[in-house]
Enzyme design. Structure first.
Site, short mmCIF file in Angstrom:
data_model
loop_
_atom_site.label_atom_id
_atom_site.label_comp_id
_atom_site.label_asym_id
_atom_site.label_seq_id
_atom_site.Cartn_x
_atom_site.Cartn_y
_atom_site.Cartn_z
N LYS A 31 0.82 -1.22 0.00
CA LYS A 31 0.00 0.00 0.00
C LYS A 31 0.85 1.27 0.00
CE LYS A 31 -3.15 -2.95 -0.04
NZ LYS A 31 -3.70 -3.35 -1.33
N GLY B 66 -8.87 -3.36 5.80
CA GLY B 66 -9.05 -2.98 7.20
C GLY B 66 -8.19 -3.74 8.21
N GLU C 188 -2.28 7.87 7.63
CA GLU C 188 -3.14 8.66 6.75
C GLU C 188 -4.08 9.49 7.61
OE1 GLU C 188 -5.61 6.50 4.02
OE2 GLU C 188 -3.93 6.01 2.72
N ILE D 242 -10.46 10.39 6.94
CA ILE D 242 -11.54 11.10 6.26
C ILE D 242 -12.85 10.63 6.89
CG2 ILE D 242 -12.64 11.59 4.02
CD1 ILE D 242 -9.71 12.45 4.09
N HIS E 113 -17.60 4.80 0.18
CA HIS E 113 -16.65 3.95 -0.53
C HIS E 113 -17.19 3.74 -1.94
CE1 HIS E 113 -14.61 -0.25 -0.93
NE2 HIS E 113 -14.25 0.60 -1.86
N GLU F 111 -6.99 2.10 -2.47
CA GLU F 111 -6.16 1.00 -2.91
C GLU F 111 -6.69 0.47 -4.23
OE1 GLU F 111 -7.41 -2.59 -0.09
OE2 GLU F 111 -6.87 -0.83 1.08
N ARG G 65 -7.80 -7.74 -9.28
CA ARG G 65 -8.51 -9.01 -9.53
C ARG G 65 -9.94 -8.72 -9.99
NH1 ARG G 65 -9.14 -8.03 -3.86
NH2 ARG G 65 -11.34 -7.55 -3.55
N ARG H 130 -25.51 -9.54 -1.21
CA ARG H 130 -24.75 -10.75 -0.96
C ARG H 130 -25.54 -11.63 0.00
NH1 ARG H 130 -18.31 -9.42 -0.53
NH2 ARG H 130 -18.24 -7.82 -2.16
C1 MV4 Z 1 -9.78 5.10 5.43
C2 MV4 Z 1 -10.95 5.61 6.03
C3 MV4 Z 1 -10.95 6.95 6.36
N1 MV4 Z 1 -9.87 7.71 6.14
N2 MV4 Z 1 -8.73 5.91 5.22
C4 MV4 Z 1 -11.00 0.53 5.48
C5 MV4 Z 1 -10.42 -0.62 4.75
C6 MV4 Z 1 -9.38 -0.10 3.87
N3 MV4 Z 1 -9.67 -0.50 2.51
C7 MV4 Z 1 -9.39 1.36 4.01
N4 MV4 Z 1 -10.43 1.69 4.95
C8 MV4 Z 1 -10.67 2.97 5.31
N5 MV4 Z 1 -9.66 3.83 5.08
C9 MV4 Z 1 -8.79 7.17 5.58
N6 MV4 Z 1 -7.70 7.94 5.38
C10 MV4 Z 1 -12.01 4.75 6.23
C11 MV4 Z 1 -11.87 3.43 5.89
C12 MV4 Z 1 -13.02 2.61 6.14
C13 MV4 Z 1 -13.71 2.02 5.11
C14 MV4 Z 1 -13.32 2.14 3.79
C15 MV4 Z 1 -14.02 1.55 2.77
C16 MV4 Z 1 -15.14 0.80 3.08
C17 MV4 Z 1 -15.54 0.66 4.35
C18 MV4 Z 1 -14.84 1.25 5.39
C19 MV4 Z 1 -15.27 1.10 6.70
C20 MV4 Z 1 -14.57 1.69 7.70
C21 MV4 Z 1 -13.45 2.43 7.42
#
Ligand code: MV4
Length: 505
Positions: A117, A167, A202, A205, A210, A292, A296, A342
């Site tokens: 990452k 996560g 990071e 936010i 998402h 990210e 896939r 799902r």
């Molecule tokens: C974050 C975020 C808030 N701010 N990064 C969760 C899993 C990973 N893919 C990244 N994630 C997050 N990163 C910053 N800088 C909040 C999450 C996050 C989240 C992201 C996508 C889908 C669901 C989530 C649930 C909780 C937190």
């Protein structure tokens, strides 16, 4: 590059999805399976099937060596890894290449870069993709470095595992005092999960959605995007419902194309080939940040297939065969609305506890605009060894309202006996005013939605179906009459829900 037989290194619904694409293309198929999957659907469907080993994944579906050996023995010229298991394993992709087997996916180098990452952040940032402000180095950072950098990043911040994703190894930190303990536990979790305790920071936010963009790239350097998927309805980083378009982006074609172009830039930064997904966090002001890249095919790809008409798995095979993309960007049009639920073997009334058992009765929804991707059938034993996904119920409608009504109908038709499922959760969700209004972020399921409360409310709010039907009728009239100007339509449409929401607060 060219091949006429594919080994599918996966199980369940996704193995079936890939097998079906192969069947339509006249490609011969090889299945692999673990002991408890001896009688699974993908084993019966494929022309050949080979035993990998006992139930645990690391003795079966993760056995790269055995899978390659079977591919060679069966003369399969290509391997499709599906999702999970070996799908994002750069060493496996490399091993396939070394053996002269086509890996149906990106190059090992792209998988490796996006898998780290820290490297992914630095790489896409250099290509002009917005990333969340945070630490900006590919070097390993010590606790001392991180404690020094934290105040500049600002609080609240997130500690994230470099090897992570989804996560794992992630910790929220609200002030400097919390840092040392959070660093320790994030590193410990990451080491246990990935054998690597490297972390980065990071800024957090808050209240973001998402939203992810599907991309496709061919071997000639052409990369296109297939629009977005809204994936905010999730619990503990497990997505539960996905849709396309996103209600947040819906009518803002300019914003969609802007995000899409940035996603393509991110993919170009690693010379991406085949199907991939760029995940973004999007805040209320439509600022968006790269999170990210998933290198896939994804679980939720069918919602994109429904609205764009592109068969993503067939495109993957076409690309792997060295052909040009079958579409240019301007060929891609989004039509209507698709939602996926799902269907998991888990108990929504008991903290989503996984359930197991034999499918004693099954009757799947059908009819207009309904697709069910499943890997189970009558008599199949849902075991605790793999994920709890039984099937994906995907619907299409002309509008979001139509799609929700259709999903309600399909969920009602779905009958499954022998194992507890989360169908009641989806039914409650489809009647929830915030969901109907498209007013939710990633915290919605964990913080604002409870199936128990929703069901209590149902007795006192029996009018929800009528309201939804009215809403849909209202939307149809508007569409026909073009009363509301483009770009404004969405907010106005949902004033009905807003009114209803205020009535029942
Ligand atoms: C974050 C975020 C808030 N701010 N990064 C969760 C899993 C990973 N893919 C990244 N994630 C997050 N990163 C910053 N800088 C909040 C999450 C996050 C989240 C992201 C996508 C889908 C669901 C989530 C649930 C909780 C937190």
């Amino acid at each position: 590059m060219t091949f006429t037989k594919v080994l599918i290194a996966n199980r369940g619904e996704i193995a079936m999805r890939i097998l079906r694409a192969c069947r339509e293309l006249g490609i011969k198929t090889v299945a692999v399976y673990s002991e408890p999957d001896r009688n699974a659907m993908h084993v019966r469907y494929a022309e050949e099937a080979y035993l990998l080993g006992p139930a645990p994944s690391n003795e079966s579906y993760l056995r790269a060596d055995k899978i390659i050996e079977i591919a060679k023995k069966s003369e399969a010229g290509a391997i499709h890894p599906g999702y999970g298991f070996l799908s994002e394993n750069a060493d496996f992709a490399q091993a396939c290449e070394d053996e002269g087997i086509t890996f149906i996916g990106p190059k090992p180098e792209a998988i490796a870069k996006m898998g780290d990452k820290g490297v992914a952040r630095a790489t896409v940032k250099a290509a002009g993709v917005p990333v969340v402000p945070g630490t900006e180095t590919e070097e390993k950072l010590s606790d001392e470095d991180l404690l020094k950098l934290a105040p500049d990043v600002g609080f609240p911040l997130l500690i994230k595992a470099t090897a992570g994703g989804g996560g794992k190894g992630m910790r929220q930190v609200n002030d400097l005092e919390e840092m040392p303990a959070a660093l320790e536990s994030a590193r410990r979790e990451s080491l246990a999960a990935f054998g690597d305790d490297n972390v980065y920071l990071e800024k957090m936010i808050i209240g973001a959605r998402h939203i992810e963009i599907q991309v496709l790239g061919d071997n000639e350097g052409n990369i296109i995007h297939l629009g977005e998927r809204e994936c905010s309805i999730q619990r503990r980083h497990q997505k539960l419902v996905e849709e396309s378009p996103s209600p947040f982006i819906n009518e803002d074609e300019e914003f969609r194309q802007k995000m899409g172009a940035i996603a393509v830039q991110a993919a170009q930064a690693v010379d991406y080939v085949n199907a991939g997904t760029i995940e973004f966090l999007v805040d209320k002001d439509k600022n968006f940040y790269f999170l990210e890249m998933n290198t896939r095919l994804q679980v939720e790809h069918p919602v994109t297939e429904y609205v764009t008409g592109v068969d993503i798995v067939k495109e993957q095979i076409r690309i792997a065969r060295g052909r040009q993309l079958g579409y240019t960007q301007k060929d891609v049009k989004m039509n209507g609305w698709a939602i996926e639920c799902r269907i998991n073997a888990e108990d929504p009334y008991n903290n989503f506890l996984p359930s197991t058992g034999i499918i004693q009765f099954s009757s799947l929804p059908t009819g207009p605009g309904v697709r069910v991707d499943t890997g189970v059938y009558l008599g199949f034993n849902i075991s605790p060894y793999y994920d709890s996904l039984i099937s994906k119920l995907i619907v299409w409608g002309e509008t979001r309202g139509q799609a929700i009504l259709r999903m309600r109908r399909a969920l009602e038709e779905y009958r499954l006996v022998g194992v507890v499922t989360n169908i009641p959760f989806h039914q409650s969700l489809m009647e929830q005013h915030r969901f109907i209004a498209g007013n939710f972020d990633t915290k919605f399921v964990e913080e604002r939605f409870s199936i128990e409360k929703a069901e209590e409310g149902k007795e006192t709010n029996p009018e929800i179906a009528a309201i939804l039907a009215t809403l849909v009728a209202h939307q149809q009239t508007e569409r026909a009459a073009h009363i509301i100007q483009r770009g404004k339509r969405d907010t106005s449409n949902w004033k009905w829900v807003g009114r209803w929401e205020r009535m029942h607060r």
